[in-house]
Design a protein around this motif. Structure first.
Motif, PDB file in Angstrom:
ATOM      1  N   ARG C  62       0.825  -1.210   0.000  1.00 55.26           N
ATOM      2  CA  ARG C  62       0.000   0.000   0.000  1.00 55.26           C
ATOM      3  C   ARG C  62       0.855   1.254   0.000  1.00 55.26           C
ATOM      4  N   TYR C  78       8.040  -6.221  -5.370  1.00 51.94           N
ATOM      5  CA  TYR C  78       6.593  -6.045  -5.337  1.00 51.94           C
ATOM      6  C   TYR C  78       5.891  -7.331  -5.746  1.00 51.94           C
ATOM      7  N   HIS C  85       1.639 -12.350  -0.179  1.00 51.97           N
ATOM      8  CA  HIS C  85       0.464 -11.851   0.527  1.00 51.97           C
ATOM      9  C   HIS C  85      -0.758 -12.716   0.214  1.00 51.97           C
ATOM     10  N   MET C  89      -2.406 -15.357   2.906  1.00 51.41           N
ATOM     11  CA  MET C  89      -3.747 -15.076   3.410  1.00 51.41           C
ATOM     12  C   MET C  89      -4.721 -16.195   3.046  1.00 51.41           C
ATOM     13  N   TRP C 149      -0.949 -15.517  -6.834  1.00 52.97           N
ATOM     14  CA  TRP C 149      -1.369 -16.677  -6.020  1.00 52.97           C
ATOM     15  C   TRP C 149      -1.912 -17.788  -6.909  1.00 52.97           C
ATOM     16  N   HIS C 400     -11.510  -8.853  -1.417  1.00 50.86           N
ATOM     17  CA  HIS C 400     -11.274  -8.460  -0.025  1.00 50.86           C
ATOM     18  C   HIS C 400     -12.576  -8.303   0.735  1.00 50.86           C
ATOM     19  N   ARG C 460      -4.836  -4.842 -11.817  1.00 53.52           N
ATOM     20  CA  ARG C 460      -4.218  -5.333 -10.590  1.00 53.52           C
ATOM     21  C   ARG C 460      -2.789  -5.769 -10.896  1.00 53.52           C
ATOM     22  N   ARG C 461      -2.038  -6.058  -9.866  1.00 53.85           N
ATOM     23  CA  ARG C 461      -0.688  -6.604  -9.981  1.00 53.85           C
ATOM     24  C   ARG C 461       0.257  -5.691 -10.747  1.00 53.85           C
ATOM     25  N   PHE C 485      -7.294   0.186   9.021  1.00 48.63           N
ATOM     26  CA  PHE C 485      -7.737  -1.195   9.232  1.00 48.63           C
ATOM     27  C   PHE C 485      -6.656  -1.995   9.960  1.00 48.63           C
TER      28      PHE C 485
HETATM   29  C1  HEA Z   1      -7.999 -13.409   3.715  1.00 46.85           C
HETATM   30  C2  HEA Z   1      -7.377 -12.881   2.703  1.00 46.85           C
HETATM   31  C3  HEA Z   1      -6.804 -11.505   2.608  1.00 46.85           C
HETATM   32  C4  HEA Z   1      -6.662 -10.525   3.564  1.00 46.85           C
HETATM   33  C5  HEA Z   1      -7.064 -10.547   5.032  1.00 46.85           C
HETATM   34  C6  HEA Z   1      -6.038  -9.415   2.893  1.00 46.85           C
HETATM   35  C7  HEA Z   1      -5.717  -8.227   3.530  1.00 46.85           C
HETATM   36  C8  HEA Z   1      -5.231  -7.123   2.860  1.00 46.85           C
HETATM   37  N1  HEA Z   1      -4.924  -7.025   1.523  1.00 46.85           N
HETATM   38 FE1  HEA Z   1      -5.063  -8.482   0.186  1.00 46.85          FE
HETATM   39  N2  HEA Z   1      -5.168  -9.945  -1.174  1.00 46.85           N
HETATM   40  C9  HEA Z   1      -5.655 -11.215  -0.984  1.00 46.85           C
HETATM   41  C10 HEA Z   1      -6.201 -11.692   0.186  1.00 46.85           C
HETATM   42  C11 HEA Z   1      -6.258 -10.980   1.374  1.00 46.85           C
HETATM   43  N3  HEA Z   1      -5.805  -9.710   1.560  1.00 46.85           N
HETATM   44  C12 HEA Z   1      -5.522 -11.998  -2.185  1.00 46.85           C
HETATM   45  C13 HEA Z   1      -5.941 -13.447  -2.380  1.00 46.85           C
HETATM   46  C14 HEA Z   1      -4.946 -11.175  -3.142  1.00 46.85           C
HETATM   47  C15 HEA Z   1      -4.583 -11.514  -4.593  1.00 46.85           C
HETATM   48  C16 HEA Z   1      -3.112 -11.777  -4.668  1.00 46.85           C
HETATM   49  C17 HEA Z   1      -2.714 -11.966  -6.108  1.00 46.85           C
HETATM   50  O1  HEA Z   1      -3.101 -11.126  -6.958  1.00 46.85           O
HETATM   51  O2  HEA Z   1      -2.037 -12.968  -6.395  1.00 46.85           O
HETATM   52  C18 HEA Z   1      -4.747  -9.902  -2.477  1.00 46.85           C
HETATM   53  C19 HEA Z   1      -4.206  -8.802  -3.129  1.00 46.85           C
HETATM   54  C20 HEA Z   1      -4.104  -7.563  -2.552  1.00 46.85           C
HETATM   55  C21 HEA Z   1      -3.781  -6.375  -3.278  1.00 46.85           C
HETATM   56  C22 HEA Z   1      -3.559  -6.275  -4.795  1.00 46.85           C
HETATM   57  C23 HEA Z   1      -2.125  -6.411  -5.136  1.00 46.85           C
HETATM   58  C24 HEA Z   1      -1.981  -6.264  -6.625  1.00 46.85           C
HETATM   59  O3  HEA Z   1      -2.837  -6.765  -7.366  1.00 46.85           O
HETATM   60  O4  HEA Z   1      -1.000  -5.603  -7.056  1.00 46.85           O
HETATM   61  C25 HEA Z   1      -3.732  -5.353  -2.377  1.00 46.85           C
HETATM   62  C26 HEA Z   1      -3.406  -3.962  -2.714  1.00 46.85           C
HETATM   63  O5  HEA Z   1      -3.722  -3.066  -2.027  1.00 46.85           O
HETATM   64  C27 HEA Z   1      -4.067  -5.913  -1.085  1.00 46.85           C
HETATM   65  C28 HEA Z   1      -4.138  -5.207   0.093  1.00 46.85           C
HETATM   66  C29 HEA Z   1      -4.527  -5.758   1.307  1.00 46.85           C
HETATM   67  C30 HEA Z   1      -4.562  -4.977   2.536  1.00 46.85           C
HETATM   68  C31 HEA Z   1      -4.193  -3.537   2.695  1.00 46.85           C
HETATM   69  C32 HEA Z   1      -4.999  -5.851   3.500  1.00 46.85           C
HETATM   70  C33 HEA Z   1      -5.226  -5.509   4.945  1.00 46.85           C
HETATM   71  O6  HEA Z   1      -6.413  -6.095   5.372  1.00 46.85           O
HETATM   72  C34 HEA Z   1      -4.106  -5.986   5.815  1.00 46.85           C
HETATM   73  C35 HEA Z   1      -4.352  -5.487   7.207  1.00 46.85           C
HETATM   74  C36 HEA Z   1      -3.079  -5.518   8.005  1.00 46.85           C
HETATM   75  C37 HEA Z   1      -2.810  -6.516   8.865  1.00 46.85           C
HETATM   76  C38 HEA Z   1      -3.772  -7.590   9.116  1.00 46.85           C
HETATM   77  C39 HEA Z   1      -1.502  -6.587   9.602  1.00 46.85           C
HETATM   78  C40 HEA Z   1      -1.387  -5.522  10.646  1.00 46.85           C
HETATM   79  C41 HEA Z   1       0.009  -5.464  11.247  1.00 46.85           C
HETATM   80  C42 HEA Z   1       1.045  -4.810  10.670  1.00 46.85           C
HETATM   81  C43 HEA Z   1       0.877  -4.148   9.355  1.00 46.85           C
HETATM   82  C44 HEA Z   1       2.378  -4.700  11.292  1.00 46.85           C
HETATM   83  C45 HEA Z   1       2.713  -5.834  12.193  1.00 46.85           C
HETATM   84  C46 HEA Z   1       3.258  -6.988  11.415  1.00 46.85           C
HETATM   85  C47 HEA Z   1       3.982  -7.983  11.998  1.00 46.85           C
HETATM   86  C48 HEA Z   1       4.262  -7.991  13.451  1.00 46.85           C
HETATM   87  C49 HEA Z   1       4.508  -9.141  11.168  1.00 46.85           C
HETATM   88  N4  HEA Z   1      -4.288  -7.260  -1.221  1.00 46.85           N
END
Ligand code: HEA
Ligand code: HEA
Ligand code: CUA
Ligand SMILES: [Cu+2]
Lengths: 197, 328, 637
Positions: C62, C78, C85, C89, C149, C400, C460-461, C485
């Motif tokens: 992000r 990236y 990621h 997840m 993924w 999401h 995306r991506r 969040f």
């Molecule tokens: C259950 C599934 C799940 C969950 C919970 C999330 C959560 C989040 N995802 Fe998700 N995401 C996917 C599943 C998920 N994602 C999948 C399947 C893809 C597709 C991948 C692909 O294209 O191959 C994807 C792709 C994806 C993209 C697109 C990437 C791209 O196409 O270029 C983005 C971009 O913003 C994004 C953002 C986020 C964000 C901001 C969160 C937020 O909810 C995260 C919230 C933050 C936290 C939960 C952690 C908090 C703590 C810290 C940040 C610091 C502490 C850390 C440690 C101590 C280790 N995700």
């Protein structure tokens, strides 16, 4: 167990299958799905093929036909062994298991010979990759089955099994019958289907 | 300009030209956008209604509590809200979306022109086939089409899967090894339409843009005629030096300039590179400065790009650039 | 009111049962325990750590995308970030976290003393953990998977991805498959064989219907992924040609196999979470769920239909319109069962008397987010419009909303609901409200704009994007929301840690819940139920209030306090059939998993020797594991 059951009074014994049996059935279910997807891949690539399929003609049946018979036979001997112990015949169990072991081993050997005769390899073309992977996966399952049988054979000679106490034998026999059934599917798909159409 | 009401959020971006498929141009784009708006409005409607119901369900007034607990009732909710209404809405939208699918799958009229597009990591090869070789035109990252007529696209790939996408003209069609996909586009307004590779294809997937330039018929035929010409032989001294450098150095291993010995095919055909608006698949605008920077070190603006940096003396580099600029 | 205040075991009984069931202290106990409650908690904690890892990766993404033309990370980094990621997840958080709940709750919900195969249960945890560590060891060598993924070939073939990256991907997933499969088998058998007498199949909680469906889906869908990963590995390692168009293979074979698995999987990771809501919501609404049968059937139907829609991930691959129409229609149809569930929940709230606690808030939020994510799914289900939407941020928004909306929010609701049962302490309500509202607002602020960037044509991506396309503002908002969040998620973690140490004592039944797990002390004793109950209805602890008359018997019944045993009953109407001997703690599971790890590292670094050693170890351990203990043989004679 006696003390525990004492507290329960009457147990309603209907034809009950043990958790182990259920576990084996579910394992078989997921394995069946595995082979279904392998055969799906075979037919998918066959349907997409632009060049002749199989590339060098339908596979020869000279070795595989008798080999298939052999495997079916081994299912028979397995059944014979298992039904033996169901009526408490330990000797029949031991003999039956040994026969099954031998038949299974011969099956694998013949399959090895057939491999060595093939004019292509897994890296020649997609058909080759599929042929060896699918038959190989099945071969691996036969091998696994043989290991299981080997173990229960040992246990049979150690006298672990009696009438009403032979769960392991029943489960392994189910697995073995499954492996044979899979072979029939593999056989019809890879060996027979190219001969028709 | 959009012919549809603009979402408040879209208004956010209205000041800038966004390649949004909700501002379509042409047969396919129009129909897909119309369907899109319907779907989005239904979605919005459902979201509002259900959210309202959830809030109401929590806060609506209730009769005073009686001693015992309510065990039954409420099934009508499921029948009406869970089955009847959704089924009706879904059935209607489903039929509509299939009509659109049928309409957009085939060209409205027989395509006037066929263009072959080949995806490469990370640029587009654009080929206008012809009966004899002198008619064939090969360019890169820019498709010129005449306005108002359907154009057939033959899509294939030189390496991995890419996806051809010009949002305002039509949805995506993948370029897949071992299969030739067909798509077709039609623009009903002159202008240039931004497109971008839409299937993840590795390091520079982000910089694999393509532009469709829709022109009035006459303009288009003139453009095509010009492109059919081999490279204009340079006149002034420096450009000549540049050409020799280009042909003798590694450049010619990957690039073709029709009319010279340079016949490489790993990279875009540069015969008319001077006439393009952008270079490196929309990464840089085609200015002398960018061109120089690009040749000096392509990795800087497009890390991982297949094109290596070729060591030139500054004056040599300048010569090569002058030459390429001259390739109108 | 016998059903409301369950009898606590006498000290003598308690002692006898503890001697039988308690895990031995020390290292052996730590590695050898087969207690489903311990395993369940380990599952939960481990998957939450994976959530943090995946979230941290997302946080970096992000930042990179907050503005156009940024160079915070290289394209290579990236691509590894978004792949890790997604993989983390989907595979190491979303599904295992639900297994965590199932593991902890399963025997408690059905009045049993453990799972059908306690050692297999431990095994599924160890393989889950080790496969995750295997995946993340790729970070140490800087060669994490970078193919997305769903790792489309040929990009992920050795020609275009020569490194170890994709070998880690294929092997880690194969490794995880084992964990998921044995887990699924265990849940199914336990459900059908170990329910307390009288708990007929129509009396089990909806959560169990969810996990049951999810387990069957796993058994039938996961092999497609296994086959795909094996083929990918063979292509990469030995030069076979499954996906090589030049030699008679086809890249689309991968896509079909992956999505035949992939779509069922997305329901696998939500059905139990929907079950959590279906069971917890009624407790706070002070009435049973509306339409139990309808919801149970809807759950199963969703699982089955889930196998018939996979091509909606391939609408742009040039398949004939007829095929697209079929799968488009199926995708429309699959919304009906979801709609049934949604309106069952709304009806339950409407006709009930909601008591608003944090858990309830998460469930209300869950419903709203489910609908938002669901209808965006319907938009993509329209094939012709999906050709525009696919591979844009609109899809990222959809996935999401469903994954976080129906998985993470359901999980949070479940955590607030069952944490007292797991630890004996309440989660802090005030912190809980903060937790919910930051997560709910942050989530919508962060992910709703993704719909818009998608509609504005942002693919995306992409590791960066040019200025001047109207994408900057929405992406900035997304980033801000995402971090809000993240704070919410951290508040959840904080609340868990704090309440674990200083939370108020919970007592057996803090929410006045209706189901069996609330009939025993919190945390439950090692043996769960001192007396195996005899179940008479769907709501054993509410019978008096529901004027159904007290039919469930909690006070007297078999205590089984002589040996480590539990009851076996018949699959459907749960009549007593036998008494099962339960295995003692054992090191076989963990050692077996370690052996497997060796095998997979051998395959990774292409060391036949290592694989062989591991393989032989695994074989020996398997035989030892299954070899009957002396007492079993005696028991049989
Ligand atoms: C259950 C599934 C799940 C969950 C919970 C999330 C959560 C989040 N995802 Fe998700 N995401 C996917 C599943 C998920 N994602 C999948 C399947 C893809 C597709 C991948 C692909 O294209 O191959 C994807 C792709 C994806 C993209 C697109 C990437 C791209 O196409 O270029 C983005 C971009 O913003 C994004 C953002 C986020 C964000 C901001 C969160 C937020 O909810 C995260 C919230 C933050 C936290 C939960 C952690 C908090 C703590 C810290 C940040 C610091 C502490 C850390 C440690 C101590 C280790 N995700
Ligand atoms: C958490 C799991 C989950 C769930 C539950 C869903 C649910 C649904 N999904 Fe989703 N989906 C994903 C996870 C999930 N999805 C992921 C991870 C991807 C991306 C994969 C990738 O490319 O990385 C994806 C992608 C995806 C695509 C491919 C998009 C593309 O790549 O081009 C499609 C297309 O049809 C789709 C459709 C649907 C549909 C129709 C539902 C339906 O089940 C939704 C049904 C629910 C409702 C509709 C709401 C409740 C109903 C009502 C309130 C009644 C009223 C409603 C109406 C009248 C419309 N999904
Ligand atoms: Cu080409 Cu992405
Ligand atoms: Cu799907």
């Amino acid at each position: 167990m006696t003390t525990a059951t004492a507290q329960l009074g009457r147990l309603e014994h209907t034809m009950v299958r043990s958790p182990g049996f259920w576990g084996m059935m579910l394992l078989i279910a997921t394995e069946a799905a595995l082979f279904a997807y392998l055969l799906f891949s075979y037919f998918y690539l066959a349907s997409m093929a632009t060049s002749p399929w199989p590339p060098d003609g339908p596979p020869k049946l000279d070795l595989v036909l008798p080999n298939t018979g052999l495997l079916l036979l081994s299912s028979g001997s397995m059944y014979w062994a298992e039904s033996g112990i169901r009526s408490g015949r330990t000797a029949r169990l031991r003999v039956g298991l040994l026969i099954t072991l031998v038949l299974g081993a011969i099956f694998l050997t013949i399959q090895g010979i057939e491999y060595s005769k093939k004019t292509f390899s897994p890296t020649t073309h997609a058909y080759g990759s599929l042929f060896f992977t699918i038959t190989g996966f099945h071969g691996a399952h036969v091998f696994a089955g043989l290991l299981m049988i080997a173990v229960i054979t040992v246990r049979a000679f150690l006298g672990h099994f009696r009438q009403g106490a032979h769960e392991a034998v029943t489960n392994v026999s189910w697995y073995w019958h499954f492996v044979d059934l899979v072979w029939l599917c593999v056989f019809t798909s890879l060996y027979l289907s190219p001969h028709f159409g | 300009m959009s012919r549809y009401p603009i979402l408040p959020a879209l208004a956010l971006a209205a000041c800038e030209p966004s390649p949004s498929y909700l501002r379509p141009s042409g047969y396919v784009g129009d129909r897909q956008a119309a369907l899109g708006w319907v779907l989005l409005l239904i979605a919005a409607f459902v979201i509002v209604v259900v959210s309202a119901l959830v809030i109401a369900a929590v806060y609506h007034r209730r009769p005073a509590a009686s001693g015992s607990m309510r065990a039954t009732g409420g099934l009508r909710w499921i029948v009406v809200g869970g089955v009847a209404i959704p089924a009706a809405i879904l059935l209607a939208t489903m039929v509509y979306s299939m009509v659109v699918l049928a309409q957009t799958a085939r060209a409205s009229t027989a395509p006037a022109l066929t263009v072959q597009v080949t995806g490469h990591r990370w640029w587009w090869e654009v080929r206008y086939p012809g009966t004899e070789s002198s008619e064939v035109v090969t360019g890169a990252n820019e498709i010129h089409i005449p306005v108002g007529v359907p154009v057939k696209l033959e899509l294939s790939t030189g390496d991995v899967i890419h996806s051809f996408w010009i949002p305002q003209l039509a949805g995506k069609t993948d370029l897949i090894p071992g299969q030739r996909n067909l798509a077709w586009i039609e623009a009903d307004r002159p202008g240039s339409y931004r497109g971008q590779c839409a299937e993840y294809c590795g390091l520079q997937h982000a910089h694999m843009m393509i532009t469709v330039v829709a022109q009035p018929r006459g303009e288009f035929t003139r453009w095509l005629a010009a492109q059919r010409q081999p490279a204009t032989a340079p006149t002034d001294g420096e450009a000549l030096v540049g050409r020799d450098l280009f042909v003798r150095s590694a450049c010619s291993l990957c690039h073709t300039v029709r009319g010279t010995e340079a016949g490489g095919i790993l990279g875009p055909d540069l015969t008319h590179v001077g006439s393009r608006r952008m270079i490196a698949a929309g990464t840089l605008s085609n200015t002398p400065g960018n061109l120089t920077g690009w040749i000096e070190n392509p990795q800087a603006s497009k890390p991982g790009v297949i094109m290596p940096a070729i060591p030139f003396q500054p004056n040599q580099l300048h010569a090569v650039v002058t030459y390429l600029r001259a390739l109108e | 009111m016998a059903t409301v205040a369950p009898p606590l075991p006498t000290a003598a009984q308690d002692q006898r049962l503890r001697r039988i069931w308690e895990t031995k202290p020390g290292l052996f106990g730590f590695f050898g325990t087969v207690d489903h409650k311990k395993i369940g908690k380990r599952y939960l904690v481990t998957s939450l750590v994976f959530l943090l890892l995946g979230g941290a990766e997302a946080a970096v993404m992000r930042l990179q995308l907050a503005h156009s033309n940024q160079h915070l990370v290289t394209p290579e980094q990236y691509n590894q970030l978004f792949t890790m990621h997604g993989v983390t997840m989907i595979f190491w958080y979303a599904a295992p976290v639900l297994s965590g709940f199932s593991n902890f709750l399963w025997p408690l919900l059905i009045g049993s003393r453990d799972m059908a195969f306690p050692r297999l249960n431990a095994y599924s945890y160890w393989t889950f953990l080790l496969s995750g560590l295997f995946l993340y060891s790729s970070v140490l060598v800087g060669q994490s998977p970078d193919g997305g993924w769903f790792a489309y070939v040929p990009l992920t073939g050795s020609a275009f991805s020569p490194g170890l990256n994709l070998d880690f991907y294929a092997l880690a997933l194969l490794f995880l498959t084992i964990s998921a499969t044995v887990g699924a088998i265990n849940f199914i058998v336990t459900l059908f064989k170990l329910r307390a007498p009288g708990m007929s199949i129509n009396r089990i909680p909806i959560f169990m219907w969810g996990t049951l469906t999810n387990s069957f889906s796993i058994l039938f869908a996961l092999p497609a992924l296994s086959v795909a990963c094996v083929m990918l590995y063979l292509d990469r390692r030995f030069g076979t040609h499954f996906f090589d168009a030049a030699a008679g293979g086809h890249p689309l074979l991968w896509q079909h196999l992956f999505w035949i698995f992939g779509h069922p999987w997305v329901y696998i990771v939500v059905l139990p979470a929907m079950g959590i809501v279906s069971d917890a919501l009624p407790t706070f609404c002070r009435r049973p769920l509306v339409g139990y049968t309808a919801v149970a059937l809807a759950t199963v139907t969703t699982g089955i239909l889930g196998f018939g829609v996979w091509v909606h991930h391939m609408f742009a691959t040039g398949l004939p319109p007829l095929a697209l129409s079929f799968f488009s229609a199926a995708s429309f149809a699959i919304t009906i069962p979801s709609a049934i569930a949604v309106f069952a929940w709304i009806a339950t709230i409407w006709t009930g008397r909601p008591v608003i606690r944090t858990s309830f808030l998460f469930m209300a939020g869950f419903i709203v987010l489910f609908v938002i994510g669901g209808v965006s799914g319907v938009a993509t289900a329209a094939a012709s419009f999906d050709q525009q939407l696919t591979d844009t941020y609109f899809v990222v928004a959809h996935l999401h909303y469903v994954l976080i909306g129906i998985n993470l929010f359901g999980v949070a609701a479940g955590v607030y609901y069952w944490f007292p049962k797991m630890t004996g302490r309440m989660l802090d309500e005030r912190l809980g409200r903060w937790n919910f509202w930051t997560m709910f607002l942050g989530f919508n602020l962060g992910f709703f704009p993704m719909h818009i960037s998608g509609l504005l044509g942002m693919p995306r991506r992409v590791y960066t994007y040019p200025a001047g396309l109207g994408w900057d503002t929405v992406n900035l908002i997304t980033t801000v929301g995402a971090f809000l969040f993240a704070v919410g998620v951290l508040l959840l973690i904080a609340n868990l840690v704090r309440s674990r140490l200083t939370g108020a004592a919970a007592g057996p039944n803090p929410w006045d819940g209706p189901t069996l797990e609330w009939a025993i002390s919190s945390p439950p004793p090692p043996y769960n139920f001192a007396v195996i109950p005899t179940v008479g209805s769907r709501h054993p602890l509410w019978e008096d209030r529901l004027k159904e008359g007290a039919r469930t018997v909690l006070a007297e019944g078999p205590t089984l306090d002589q040996e480590k045993t539990t009851l076996e009953t018949s699959p459907l109407d749960a009549v007593l059939t036998d008494v099962l001997r339960m295995p003692e703690d054992s090191l076989y599971p963990v050692l077996h998993a370690v052996g497997l790890t060796a095998v997979f590292y051998g395959l990774l670094i292409r060391s036949t020797a290592l694989s062989l050693v591991g393989g032989i170890l695994v074989l020996a351990l398997t035989i030892g594991w299954l070899w009957p203990a002396r007492r079993e043989l005696e028991a049989e004679s």
